[in-house]
Design an enzyme around this catalytic site. Structure first.
Site, PDB file in Angstrom:
ATOM      1  N   ARG A 305      -5.723  70.442  66.638  1.00 29.61           N
ATOM      2  CA  ARG A 305      -6.963  69.774  66.258  1.00 29.61           C
ATOM      3  C   ARG A 305      -7.141  68.484  67.050  1.00 29.61           C
ATOM      4  O   ARG A 305      -6.205  67.693  67.172  1.00 29.61           O
ATOM      5  CB  ARG A 305      -6.969  69.473  64.757  1.00 29.61           C
ATOM      6  N   ARG A 320      -1.258  63.440  60.212  1.00 33.04           N
ATOM      7  CA  ARG A 320      -2.419  63.903  60.980  1.00 33.04           C
ATOM      8  C   ARG A 320      -2.041  64.010  62.445  1.00 33.04           C
ATOM      9  O   ARG A 320      -2.019  63.022  63.169  1.00 33.04           O
ATOM     10  CB  ARG A 320      -3.577  62.922  60.774  1.00 33.04           C
ATOM     11  N   GLU A 392      -3.448  66.025  50.446  1.00 31.22           N
ATOM     12  CA  GLU A 392      -3.780  67.443  50.623  1.00 31.22           C
ATOM     13  C   GLU A 392      -2.677  68.161  51.397  1.00 31.22           C
ATOM     14  O   GLU A 392      -2.222  67.694  52.437  1.00 31.22           O
ATOM     15  CB  GLU A 392      -5.099  67.558  51.383  1.00 31.22           C
ATOM     16  N   SER A 395      -5.626  74.072  51.239  1.00 30.27           N
ATOM     17  CA  SER A 395      -7.038  74.147  50.897  1.00 30.27           C
ATOM     18  C   SER A 395      -7.382  75.624  50.860  1.00 30.27           C
ATOM     19  O   SER A 395      -7.192  76.328  51.845  1.00 30.27           O
ATOM     20  CB  SER A 395      -7.849  73.422  51.981  1.00 30.27           C
ATOM     21  N   ARG A 434       3.186  69.027  56.667  1.00 29.52           N
ATOM     22  CA  ARG A 434       3.027  68.197  55.477  1.00 29.52           C
ATOM     23  C   ARG A 434       4.048  68.558  54.400  1.00 29.52           C
ATOM     24  O   ARG A 434       4.451  67.696  53.604  1.00 29.52           O
ATOM     25  CB  ARG A 434       1.602  68.299  54.940  1.00 29.52           C
TER      26      ARG A 434
END
Length: 469
Positions: A305, A320, A392, A395, A434
């Site tokens: 990303r 991130r 988070e 999802s 994560r």
RNA sequence: GGAGAGGUGGCAGAGUGGUCGAAUGCGUCGCACUCGAAAUGCGAAGUACGGGCAACCGUACCGGGGGUUCGAAUCCCUCCCUCUCCGCCA
């Protein structure tokens, strides 16, 4: 993508949906009004082109017959078709443009939240569904550290080395930490395949434009993606363009820019931002049998990303990154079963955290915080004692037929005729990077070591602890 | 990357300028025969878009895009993909 026929009949519902996704009122009216106008235009063009084609077909048939009996009549008819030709070509061109113009706009529209999704503007309006487990208890006076402090102190997490070769937002993991990351991925895959009924898939992680359009990363989120292009590709496109320019054998497009653009578009690849892309695209342009549904697939892949819009956020640590591992779950179902499957999928992801002994909560995203393609989304947030907050880690979204329409993915119902669009669902089960962060922070000990969760030990040669003195 | 052969309905596979949305076989569905099933016989059935309340009508679709032609699954160009051989390569 939405059915324009549906929009025609339900313009108000679409407007309400867009407003609930934080579109401003003026833009909503403008967009939906524009769509309806484009659709009128499109239908007019189609009608006109079809009238022309009908006339041409009918005259051509007559010519075929006349050639055998009355050559003079045939010639006369040919002359009439010749007159038609220019008009017909113009009408066909107009139709093509009108269809493309409408399609372009439709691709920009987000999915419509289900009625049960809580209204709201941002993450503060998300609704907590349940909290599972409890915060870990640390010895009196011990302030839990953040994961990067733990990892760096062990000498097994190296952001500087990563920055030297790749820049910011990359990390090098070493030794038992690298092994633990691998262990987490294996553990999750084994859980989903052995217990949760998913089939393991090892998909491409470079994909074409079409795949990215299918799951709706394109056209709207181009800036979040990494693009892969060989030097050969650009040279090739350049030479193709020059060749065609030098000898315009066909009367097709000879505009250099258009040609280069078209060829490059055909040759380029995107690095997947999530395995949702290749897994969901497994069914693109397929017609499945209902008896093979639901189809459940899982994959462990790297994800890439650009994080273009998040400059300055989560700059420290592994939260991130430009590159991270994730185990993804994708289900393909009938429309009747998709909501039930959504609960099942979320439960499958939760099971990962339960078995790892991690404290987490599940929230339903509000309309304003939901992803572009989703009808309804549950986020799973894991407790990070170092950060003293939930973050988070998964999802899970049900997309209805939104992606299926873009991919033209259908199934044949066991009863009745014809085909219907499938429903698609995707969820993280879970983000491996994560999860590593969560394990480090939750299982840390005052001496700087980290206890290996029971379920990971078989994957780490029985190791009970990493780091420390 | 080079040479050759291919890409047609759910699948297999004919068709090489008009009456072809496309033979035939398998598979699917319905009906008949049967106590029932199998076998057999008869019949039905593509997708999308446009018009119509509807029956239905029209248009497009034979890997994608373009061209030639009054007319293209069929001829030409181009791209993609598959297979075989060669080259290169983890």
């Amino acid at each position: 993508m939405h059915d324009i026929k549906w929009i025609r009949d339900n313009a108000d519902a679409l407007k309400a949906a867009l407003r609930s996704r934080n579109w401003e009122a003026g833009k909503v009216e403008e967009t939906v009004g524009g769509l309806l106008m484009l659709d009128d235009e499109r239908r007019n063009c189609i009608a006109m082109a079809q009238r022309g084609q009908e006339e041409r077909n009918s005259l051509s048939k007559q010519i075929g017959q006349a050639m055998k009996s009355d050559p003079a009549l045939a010639e006369a008819l040919k002359a009439r078709v010749a007159q038609l030709k220019d008009d017909l070509a113009a009408a066909e061109m107009a139709e093509k443009q009108a269809v493309a113009a409408l399609e372009k706009e439709l691709l920009e529209l987000p999915n419509i939240p289900l009625a049960e999704v809580p209204p709201g503007a941002d993450e503060h309006d998300n609704v907590e569904q349940r909290v599972v487990g409890a915060k870990p208890v640390f010895p009196e006076g011990f302030k839990p550290k953040e994961h990067f402090e733990i990892g760096e102190a062990m000498g097994l997490m190296d952001f500087e080395a990563a920055a030297r070769m790749s820049g910011a937002r990359f990390v090098v993991l070493k030794g038992q930490l690298a092994r633990m990351e691998r262990a987490l991925g294996q553990f999750m895959l084994d859980l989903h395949t052995d217990v949760n009924g998913y089939t393991e898939v090892n998909p491409p992680i470079l994909v074409k434009d079409e795949a990215m359009y299918g799951t709706a990363q394109l056209p709207k989120f181009q800036d979040d993606q990494f693009l892969a292009l060989t030097n050969e590709d650009s040279l090739w496109a350049f030479n193709r363009a020059v060749d065609t320019f030098d000898s315009p054998a066909s009367s097709a497009d000879t505009d250099l820019n258009i040609l280069q653009g078209r060829f490059l578009k055909q040759r380029r690849h995107w690095l997947i931002p999530t395995a949702e892309v290749p897994l969901t695209n497994l069914v693109r342009e397929q017609i499945l049998d209902e008896k093979n549904l639901p189809m459940r697939v899982t994959a462990l892949t790297p994800c890439f990303r650009a994080e273009a819009g998040s400059a300055g956020r989560d700059t420290r640590g592994m939260i991130r990154q430009h590159q991270f591992s994730k185990v993804e779950l994708v289900s393909i179902t009938t429309p009747e079963k998709s909501l039930e499957e959504h609960e099942r999928m979320t439960a499958a992801s939760e099971e990962v955290l339960k078995r790892l002994g991690l404290h987490y909560r599940v929230v339903t995203l509000c309309t304003g915080d939901m992803g572009f393609a989703s009808q309804k989304t549950y986020d799973i947030e894991v407790w990070l004692p170092g950060q003293d907050r939930f973050r988070e880690i998964s999802s899970c979204s049900v997309c209805g037929e939104f992606q299926a329409r873009r991919m033209n993915a259908r199934y044949r119902p066991a009863e009745g005729k014809g085909t219907r669009f499938v429903h698609t669902l995707n969820g993280s089960g879970v983000a491996v990077g994560r999860a590593l962060v969560a394990v480090l922070e939750n299982y840390q000990n005052p001496d700087g070591s980290v206890t290996v969760p029971e379920v990971l030990r078989p994957y780490m040669g029985g190791l009970e602890k990493i780091g420390g003195k």
